[in-house]
Write an enzyme that holds these catalytic residues in place. Structure first.
Site, short mmCIF file in Angstrom:
data_model
loop_
_atom_site.label_atom_id
_atom_site.label_comp_id
_atom_site.label_asym_id
_atom_site.label_seq_id
_atom_site.Cartn_x
_atom_site.Cartn_y
_atom_site.Cartn_z
CE1 TYR A 152 -7.34 11.24 -4.49
CE2 TYR A 152 -8.36 10.44 -6.51
CZ TYR A 152 -8.40 10.65 -5.15
OH TYR A 152 -9.51 10.26 -4.44
CD GLU A 153 -2.29 18.56 -7.97
OE1 GLU A 153 -1.49 19.15 -7.21
OE2 GLU A 153 -3.04 19.16 -8.76
CG HIS A 154 -0.14 15.23 -2.64
ND1 HIS A 154 1.14 15.71 -2.68
CD2 HIS A 154 -0.96 16.32 -2.77
CE1 HIS A 154 1.12 17.03 -2.82
NE2 HIS A 154 -0.14 17.42 -2.88
#
Length: 304
Positions: A152-154
């Site tokens: 996950y990056e956001h």
């Protein structure tokens, strides 16, 4: 020499030998590569596999979004967003049968889905974990997968404890149910990303096997000395974890192979700190013929 002096000398020599050997016990032959996210018709069989490495393919990505024309978050109900046509359950079965050293996992989250940020958007910890365990277990069993990677990056919430408890709870459940054998996380040097992953690490680091740190997210001007500094910083951040080195095979970011990546890895190997190498990604490597994958695996298996 009397017996007491002999015993003291023997113990001192044993301690010296143990201290010397312990400095090089961290090296690993682990090689990992993400595959399927770019839809460039890459197959497992395209990628060179050295029989002497511990090889992990990571399917990218499973995302908790709908698959319609306008993707919507689904609170832990995961769907497949990798190239299923070329990377099917039967393809997983065949590559694992052909290469006993191969394991296959899936990565969840990713940067985007159909042009939109793939946000982490749980309704609650309990509902997200319940949905994620159910939906991912189904995919993992269908594909006979071995592990999971978190990318996950956001994030739609500033509460890092929610991310930590959702992901930590998911990993604990999947491991406890015997669904997966390993778990990794894939953070990079961004304030929001690091806040969430470090919160996860502090609470659940004991159930996380590898840290796929995205060193290729640093600037392309990165030097060998800077790379080694970044590695030490992340080894400190994820204390006690197996922090893998990494490169982007399209040479667009970070310390690229031709500019010193393998030199940096050689330095780490000499210190007993080369815990493994991972690559983003097989899709981009295919056209060039996977030269850096071959070089990575040769380095991991060399005695030097």
């Amino acid at each position: 020499m009397n017996s007491s002096k002999f015993l003291l000398v023997s113990l001192a020599l044993q301690t010296l030998m143990m201290t010397s050997s312990s400095t090089k016990t961290g090296n690993s032959n682990l090689f990992r590569e993400y595959i399927g996210a770019m839809f460039k018709n890459v197959r497992f069989t395209d990628v060179p596999i050295n029989p002497d490495v511990d090889f992990h393919f990571i399917l990218a990505f499973a995302i908790d979004y709908t698959t319609g024309s306008l993707p919507l978050a689904t609170n832990g109900a995961f769907n497949i967003f990798w190239d299923e046509r070329n990377l099917s359950p039967s393809d997983v079965s065949l590559i694992k049968a052909k290469h006993p050293n191969v394991r296959v996992g899936l990565s969840i989250g990713g940067d985007s889905v159909k042009g939109l940020n793939a946000n982490f958007t749980p309704s609650s910890v309990s509902s997200w974990v319940g949905n994620a365990v159910s939906s991912l277990t189904k995919i993992i069993k269908e594909y006979d997968l071995d592990g999971i990677d978190i990318d996950y990056e956001h994030f739609s919430t500033n509460d890092t404890k929610i991310f930590a408890d959702c992901i930590g709870g998911l990993i604990k459940k999947l491991k406890g149910n015997g669904v997966i054998k390993f778990a990794s996380i894939a953070p990079f040097n961004d304030d929001e990303v690091q806040r969430n992953y470090l919160a996860l690490w502090r609470r659940y680091g004991h159930v996380i096997d590898y840290v796929n740190f995205q060193f290729y997210a640093y600037d392309k001007s990165t030097t060998v000395a800077q790379f080694l500094k970044y590695f030490e910083e992340q080894k400190h951040n994820y204390r006690g974890g197996k922090v893998l080195t990494s490169f982007n095979s399209d040479n667009s970011r970070g310390l690229i192979p031709d500019n010193g990546f393998f030199k940096a890895c050689g330095v780490l190997k000499s210190k007993g700190e080369l815990y493994g190498i991972f690559v983003w990604c097989a899709d981009d490597s295919k056209e060039a013929g996977f030269p850096y994958e071959k070089q990575s695996q040769e380095l991991l298996t060399s005695s030097a």
